[in-house]
Design a protein around this motif. Structure first.
Motif, PDB file in Angstrom:
ATOM      1  N   TYR A 111      -3.212   5.326  -4.323  1.00  0.00           N
ATOM      2  CA  TYR A 111      -3.432   5.097  -5.748  1.00  0.00           C
ATOM      3  C   TYR A 111      -2.133   5.283  -6.500  1.00  0.00           C
ATOM      4  CZ  TYR A 111      -3.634  10.140  -6.744  1.00  0.00           C
ATOM      5  OH  TYR A 111      -3.346  11.471  -6.879  1.00  0.00           O
ATOM      6  N   ALA A 112      -2.126   4.799  -7.736  1.00  0.00           N
ATOM      7  CA  ALA A 112      -0.932   4.885  -8.574  1.00  0.00           C
ATOM      8  C   ALA A 112      -1.362   5.138 -10.010  1.00  0.00           C
ATOM      9  CB  ALA A 112      -0.118   3.601  -8.483  1.00  0.00           C
ATOM     10  N   ILE A 113      -0.428   5.624 -10.786  1.00  0.00           N
ATOM     11  CA  ILE A 113      -0.638   5.774 -12.223  1.00  0.00           C
ATOM     12  C   ILE A 113       0.355   4.840 -12.900  1.00  0.00           C
ATOM     13  CG2 ILE A 113      -0.512   7.318 -14.204  1.00  0.00           C
ATOM     14  CD1 ILE A 113      -1.337   9.582 -12.335  1.00  0.00           C
ATOM     15  N   LEU A 128       4.328   5.196 -12.775  1.00  0.00           N
ATOM     16  CA  LEU A 128       4.749   6.564 -13.034  1.00  0.00           C
ATOM     17  C   LEU A 128       4.549   7.487 -11.835  1.00  0.00           C
ATOM     18  CD1 LEU A 128       3.155   6.913 -16.575  1.00  0.00           C
ATOM     19  CD2 LEU A 128       5.465   6.197 -16.009  1.00  0.00           C
ATOM     20  N   PHE A 129       3.582   7.156 -10.967  1.00  0.00           N
ATOM     21  CA  PHE A 129       3.229   8.033  -9.845  1.00  0.00           C
ATOM     22  C   PHE A 129       2.608   7.188  -8.746  1.00  0.00           C
ATOM     23  CE2 PHE A 129       0.181  10.755  -7.612  1.00  0.00           C
ATOM     24  CZ  PHE A 129       0.946  11.878  -7.340  1.00  0.00           C
ATOM     25  N   VAL A 130       2.935   7.492  -7.497  1.00  0.00           N
ATOM     26  CA  VAL A 130       2.346   6.799  -6.349  1.00  0.00           C
ATOM     27  C   VAL A 130       1.971   7.836  -5.298  1.00  0.00           C
ATOM     28  CG1 VAL A 130       2.734   5.127  -4.509  1.00  0.00           C
ATOM     29  CG2 VAL A 130       3.718   4.722  -6.750  1.00  0.00           C
ATOM     30  N   PHE A 131       0.745   7.722  -4.743  1.00  0.00           N
ATOM     31  CA  PHE A 131       0.295   8.594  -3.665  1.00  0.00           C
ATOM     32  C   PHE A 131      -0.299   7.720  -2.577  1.00  0.00           C
ATOM     33  CE2 PHE A 131      -3.007  11.324  -1.692  1.00  0.00           C
ATOM     34  CZ  PHE A 131      -2.158  12.289  -1.170  1.00  0.00           C
ATOM     35  N   ASP A 132       0.238   7.832  -1.350  1.00  0.00           N
ATOM     36  CA  ASP A 132      -0.212   6.970  -0.261  1.00  0.00           C
ATOM     37  C   ASP A 132      -1.153   7.669   0.716  1.00  0.00           C
ATOM     38  OD1 ASP A 132       1.524   8.636   1.021  1.00  0.00           O
ATOM     39  OD2 ASP A 132       2.793   7.065   1.866  1.00  0.00           O
ATOM     40  N   GLY A 133      -1.594   8.865   0.410  1.00  0.00           N
ATOM     41  CA  GLY A 133      -2.487   9.607   1.285  1.00  0.00           C
ATOM     42  C   GLY A 133      -1.796  10.733   2.018  1.00  0.00           C
ATOM     43  N   LYS A 134      -0.484  10.633   2.185  1.00  0.00           N
ATOM     44  CA  LYS A 134       0.285  11.662   2.873  1.00  0.00           C
ATOM     45  C   LYS A 134       1.337  12.289   1.972  1.00  0.00           C
ATOM     46  CE  LYS A 134      -0.335   9.388   7.298  1.00  0.00           C
ATOM     47  NZ  LYS A 134       0.308   8.653   8.378  1.00  0.00           N
ATOM     48  N   HIS A 179       3.556  11.946  -1.964  1.00  0.00           N
ATOM     49  CA  HIS A 179       3.540  11.395  -3.314  1.00  0.00           C
ATOM     50  C   HIS A 179       4.964  11.186  -3.807  1.00  0.00           C
ATOM     51  CE1 HIS A 179       3.864  15.749  -3.889  1.00  0.00           C
ATOM     52  NE2 HIS A 179       4.493  15.453  -5.002  1.00  0.00           N
ATOM     53  N   GLN A 180       5.095  10.273  -4.766  1.00  0.00           N
ATOM     54  CA  GLN A 180       6.367  10.000  -5.410  1.00  0.00           C
ATOM     55  C   GLN A 180       6.150  10.058  -6.915  1.00  0.00           C
ATOM     56  OE1 GLN A 180       8.107   6.372  -4.066  1.00  0.00           O
ATOM     57  NE2 GLN A 180       7.996   6.936  -1.913  1.00  0.00           N
ATOM     58  N   VAL A 181       6.935  10.883  -7.570  1.00  0.00           N
ATOM     59  CA  VAL A 181       6.839  11.039  -9.012  1.00  0.00           C
ATOM     60  C   VAL A 181       8.079  10.416  -9.629  1.00  0.00           C
ATOM     61  CG1 VAL A 181       6.646  12.678 -10.912  1.00  0.00           C
ATOM     62  CG2 VAL A 181       5.556  13.177  -8.731  1.00  0.00           C
ATOM     63  N   GLY A 182       7.881   9.588 -10.632  1.00  0.00           N
ATOM     64  CA  GLY A 182       9.001   8.928 -11.282  1.00  0.00           C
ATOM     65  C   GLY A 182       9.619   9.788 -12.355  1.00  0.00           C
TER      66      GLY A 182
END
Length: 104
Positions: free
Chosen positions: A2-4, A39-45, A47-50
């Motif tokens: 998911y992403a924001i 702004l944010f990405v989570f692939d299940g393992k 996360h990346q915060v911008g």
């Protein structure tokens, strides 16, 4: 995954297959839309915060049409003057189906 994303001064949490209503976008039904302000990405393992945006990611969607939100009513009133004015507003939104969250 998911992403924001940020669009129209609002933030939305989206995943593949979600249907969201965002502020009105230009385009016809069936057009593709790409949101670059991730702004944010989570692939299940992991996360990346911008800061403020995640570089290299884009969220793609398909424009499904337009829809209207709920009606808001308000009233202006001036005491001792016998003046009142009732008015309403109904916002128009674009309906978007998220098709992909991918790297550019």
């Amino acid at each position: 995954m998911y992403a924001i994303i940020k669009t129209g001064s609002k933030q939305y949490k989206v995943a593949k297959g979600d249907i969201i209503n965002v502020e009105l976008l230009e385009g016809a039904k069936g057009d593709s839309v790409e949101f670059g302000d991730v702004l944010f990405v989570f692939d299940g393992k992991e996360h990346q915060v911008g800061a403020p945006h995640v570089t290299g990611f884009a969220v793609k969607g398909e424009l499904m049409g337009e829809t209207k939100g709920e009606k808001l009513t308000s009233m202006k009133y001036k005491p001792r003057k016998r003046q009142n004015h009732k008015f309403g507003h109904r916002q128009t939104y674009s309906k978007i189906k998220i098709t992909d969250i991918a790297k550019r």
